[in-house]
Motif scaffolding. Structure first.
Motif, PDB file in Angstrom:
ATOM      1  N   GLY A 109       0.376   4.920   0.039  1.00  0.00           N
ATOM      2  CA  GLY A 109      -0.637   5.960   0.170  1.00  0.00           C
ATOM      3  C   GLY A 109      -2.005   5.384  -0.126  1.00  0.00           C
ATOM      4  O   GLY A 109      -2.452   4.456   0.538  1.00  0.00           O
ATOM      5  N   GLU A 110      -2.664   5.919  -1.193  1.00  0.00           N
ATOM      6  CA  GLU A 110      -4.010   5.475  -1.526  1.00  0.00           C
ATOM      7  C   GLU A 110      -3.986   4.322  -2.523  1.00  0.00           C
ATOM      8  O   GLU A 110      -5.008   3.695  -2.781  1.00  0.00           O
ATOM      9  CB  GLU A 110      -4.802   6.642  -2.119  1.00  0.00           C
ATOM     10  N   VAL A 111      -2.800   4.076  -3.093  1.00  0.00           N
ATOM     11  CA  VAL A 111      -2.727   3.137  -4.214  1.00  0.00           C
ATOM     12  C   VAL A 111      -2.229   1.780  -3.740  1.00  0.00           C
ATOM     13  O   VAL A 111      -1.286   1.687  -2.964  1.00  0.00           O
ATOM     14  CB  VAL A 111      -1.748   3.671  -5.291  1.00  0.00           C
ATOM     15  N   ASP A 112      -2.872   0.709  -4.188  1.00  0.00           N
ATOM     16  CA  ASP A 112      -2.389  -0.638  -3.926  1.00  0.00           C
ATOM     17  C   ASP A 112      -1.477  -1.061  -5.069  1.00  0.00           C
ATOM     18  O   ASP A 112      -1.856  -0.997  -6.235  1.00  0.00           O
ATOM     19  CB  ASP A 112      -3.559  -1.618  -3.841  1.00  0.00           C
TER      20      ASP A 112
ATOM     21  N   ARG B  58       0.852  -1.187   0.000  1.00  0.00           N
ATOM     22  CA  ARG B  58       0.000   0.000   0.000  1.00  0.00           C
ATOM     23  C   ARG B  58       0.877   1.223   0.000  1.00  0.00           C
ATOM     24  O   ARG B  58       1.588   1.479   0.948  1.00  0.00           O
ATOM     25  CB  ARG B  58      -0.833  -0.007   1.281  1.00  0.00           C
TER      26      ARG B  58
END
Lengths: 393, 227
Positions: B18-21, B16
């Motif tokens: 930040g917001e991105v996987d 992960r």
């Protein structure tokens, strides 16, 4: 394995060199301040205990007005107190203000009544004669140094007190300060005449500043206190306080302890700041050695090993600072006492005391400060996931 | 049939950021048998290192299972995993990863300390291992006093001193010149010939050539197996 971890911690401390020393100095200063203050305080306590015992004597009871207030006079009959079983000797110090005329001056002065029983208390009461001789009979007077000058009177000359003529037979030794046994009164400024004549000049109920009672060797201090108390009740004196050596020592000691605790508390803040220094150093170490932590974990170190490694490191720095601080603090205490003694020309030397409890306590406490300061950084190090730590540049 | 040394079942790893996987591994199945010599190949970001870390029990998968000698170790606690790592796995890294303020000998002793091996035996085993790798005259040297090849051999000695079942190497020749790299690769080949299981990640075809099995990774998946 614990020993090996200890060795590794020590290596890491040495490896950081100057920064470790700076951290250790932070703890050192705090510990030194605490140790210096407490060892001086304990030395002072011990000195005061011996002084009080020397001046007052452990077999002595003081009767004063409440709160040891020597300005307030109390009513008692010294003859009745001397008659109490277990009392070896007793004196009452009575002082009146009288109009005095001498060859070269006149004025209102404090006049102390001298009782032959006071012979025993001469040194404590600062009644030592510097010129001439002591009182030996009626019509004789001793003058304080400043009184002699104010009245322009010398040994052998005559003065008048409330119209009665006295011959000056001696001048008292000059004093630095009022003695304890004279209630802080400076005998430089008084004259001394026989108590019997003071009673004749000031007839009426006898009011005294204080009384000193010395016990026989096998006397029971509690029963004498009770007897004195019932005498005071009988003459209607409700405002008196009976103090013995232990009460007095306890009072003085508790004041010193209070001051000491306050000062040590302030010094403890320095130690706390030192602890913050350790914490800072350890956080930095965790950052710097993140990769190393990863390596250790890759080769089989458990979280608990890493935790111990860092805790030992901070604890060792605390302990090292504590040990050095102990030495430095005691040295500072000696120097401070030497300087203070010289500047104030204190009578009777006293030296700082390094008690076993202080040694163990300061070492333990400095170790504790180091270890506690290391807890958060060490937990952070231990919890680092191995992969993240290895990837850290 | 004896179970595989390590087995990955449908292993995925998602980071992960930040917001991105970011998926690093997607449904990888892999079985490493005792005595294997595997090379993981593929471009940067293909998931080689992640796969190595999961094989080496340094990291946990987001999904799927890891079996070590038939036993599921996916949910094992940190201390148990650390012990398994210390006892059964040796790591060699591209950056050598030696501890700088310790000597060569002390670096090699390190894994044995955590296994609780007594000091005398520890010293003896570490010394023997360094001598075997030709560093008998470098015992008291610190990493900064050693060449890259020497440092990598110290790292190899540290990995082997516990006599691990599995040797994991992440770009072991990446920071070495060709000749020195070849030396190290020969050591790996010898070790495998003696029966040691080796898994290495590399994008150097020469390094991969030493292995018996080559796996090619792309976008977190094994796309090619070459025996």
């Amino acid at each position: 394995m614990i020993r090996d971890l200890f060795r590794l911690s020590f290596r890491n401390i040495r490896h950081r060199g100057l920064r470790s020393w700076l951290t250790v100095i932070g703890i050192l200063i705090g510990t030194a301040a605490v140790v210096a203050l407490i060892s001086v305080g304990q030395g002072l306590q011990r000195a005061i205990a011996t002084q009080v015992e020397r001046i007052v004597g452990y077999n002595t009871i003081l009767v004063t007005s409440r709160g040891l207030n020597l300005g307030q006079r109390i009513r008692l009959d010294i003859e009745a107190i001397r008659a109490i079983p277990g009392v070896r000797s007793a004196i009452a110090v009575r002082m009146e203000t009288a109009y005095v005329e001498g060859p070269g001056g006149k004025g209102f002065l404090g006049v102390l009544g001298y009782d032959p029983a006071m012979q025993e208390f001469v040194a404590e009461m600062n009644l030592t004669v510097a010129a001439g001789r002591e009182l030996s009979g009626k019509g004789e007077a001793l003058l304080g140094g400043r009184t002699a000058r104010a009245l322009g009177a010398q040994v052998g000359e005559r003065i008048s007190v409330e119209g009665r003529t006295f011959e000056v037979v001696g001048i008292l030794q000059a004093q630095r300060a009022g003695g304890f046994a004279t209630g802080g009164l400076n005998l430089n400024d008084v004259l001394v005449i026989p108590l019997s004549e003071l009673r004749e000049l000031f007839p009426g109920p006898e009011l005294v500043q204080y009384a000193v009672i010395r016990l026989a060797d096998n006397a029971d201090i509690a029963s004498v206190r009770d007897a004195v108390r019932s005498h005071l009740n009988k003459v209607g004196e409700r405002n008196a306080q009976i103090t013995d050596f232990e009460d007095l020592t306890r009072n003085i000691q508790s004041v010193i302890r209070g001051v000491q605790a306050f000062l040590a508390g302030i010094a403890g803040i320095a130690l706390l700041v030192g602890g913050v220094g350790v914490m800072n150093t350890m956080y930095t170490a965790v950052l710097e050695r993140t990769r190393e932590i990863g390596i250790l974990k890759a080769v089989g170190a458990k979280d608990s090993h890493v935790l111990l490694l860092f805790l030992f490191e901070s604890g060792l720095m605390g302990l090292g600072g504590g040990a050095l601080g102990l030495v430095v603090g005691f040295g500072v205490a000696w120097i401070a006492v030497a300087i203070v003694s010289r500047v104030f020309q204190a009578q009777g030397s006293f030296s700082p005391v390094l008690s076993f409890g202080l040694v163990v306590g300061s070492l333990f406490f400095s170790f504790l400060v180091g270890a506690v300061a290391g807890i958060f950084p060490a937990v952070r190090a231990a919890r680092l996931p191995p992969v993240d730590a290895l990837r850290y540049e | 049939m004896t179970p595989a040394l390590v087995e990955l079942e449908n292993v995925s790893k998602i980071y992960r950021l930040g917001e991105v996987d970011v998926p690093a591994l997607q449904g990888v199945d892999l079985s490493v048998q005792a005595g294997d010599f595997l090379a993981l190949m593929g471009p940067s970001g293909s998931g080689k290192s992640t796969l190595l870390h999961i094989l080496g029990l340094l990291d946990r998968p987001t999904a799927g299972r890891v079996l070590w000698e038939g036993e599921d170790v996916t949910r094992l606690n940190g201390a148990k995993l650390a012990e398994l790592r210390g006892r059964r796995i040796g790591f060699v890294f591209q950056m050598f990863n030696l501890v700088h303020n310790l000597t060569a000998l002390e670096n090699v002793e390190l894994p044995l300390i955590f296994l609780g091996v007594p000091a005398r035996e520890r010293r003896k085993r570490a010394e023997e291992m360094l001598v075997r790798l030709g560093l008998g005259d470098r015992l008291r040297h610190r990493p900064s006093q050693l060449s890259g090849g020497q440092q990598q051999r110290v790292a190899l000695a540290r990995a082997l001193v516990t006599d691990p079942a599995l040797l994991i190497a992440d770009e072991p020749t990446g920071n070495l010149d060709t000749a020195t790299g070849r030396e190290i690769l020969n050591l790996f080949r010898e070790l495998n010939a003696q029966g040691r299981t080796v898994v290495l990640a590399t994008h150097d075809p020469e390094a991969a050539g030493v292995a018996k099995i080559r796996l090619r990774l792309r976008d977190g998946q094994i796309v090619e197996v070459e025996k």
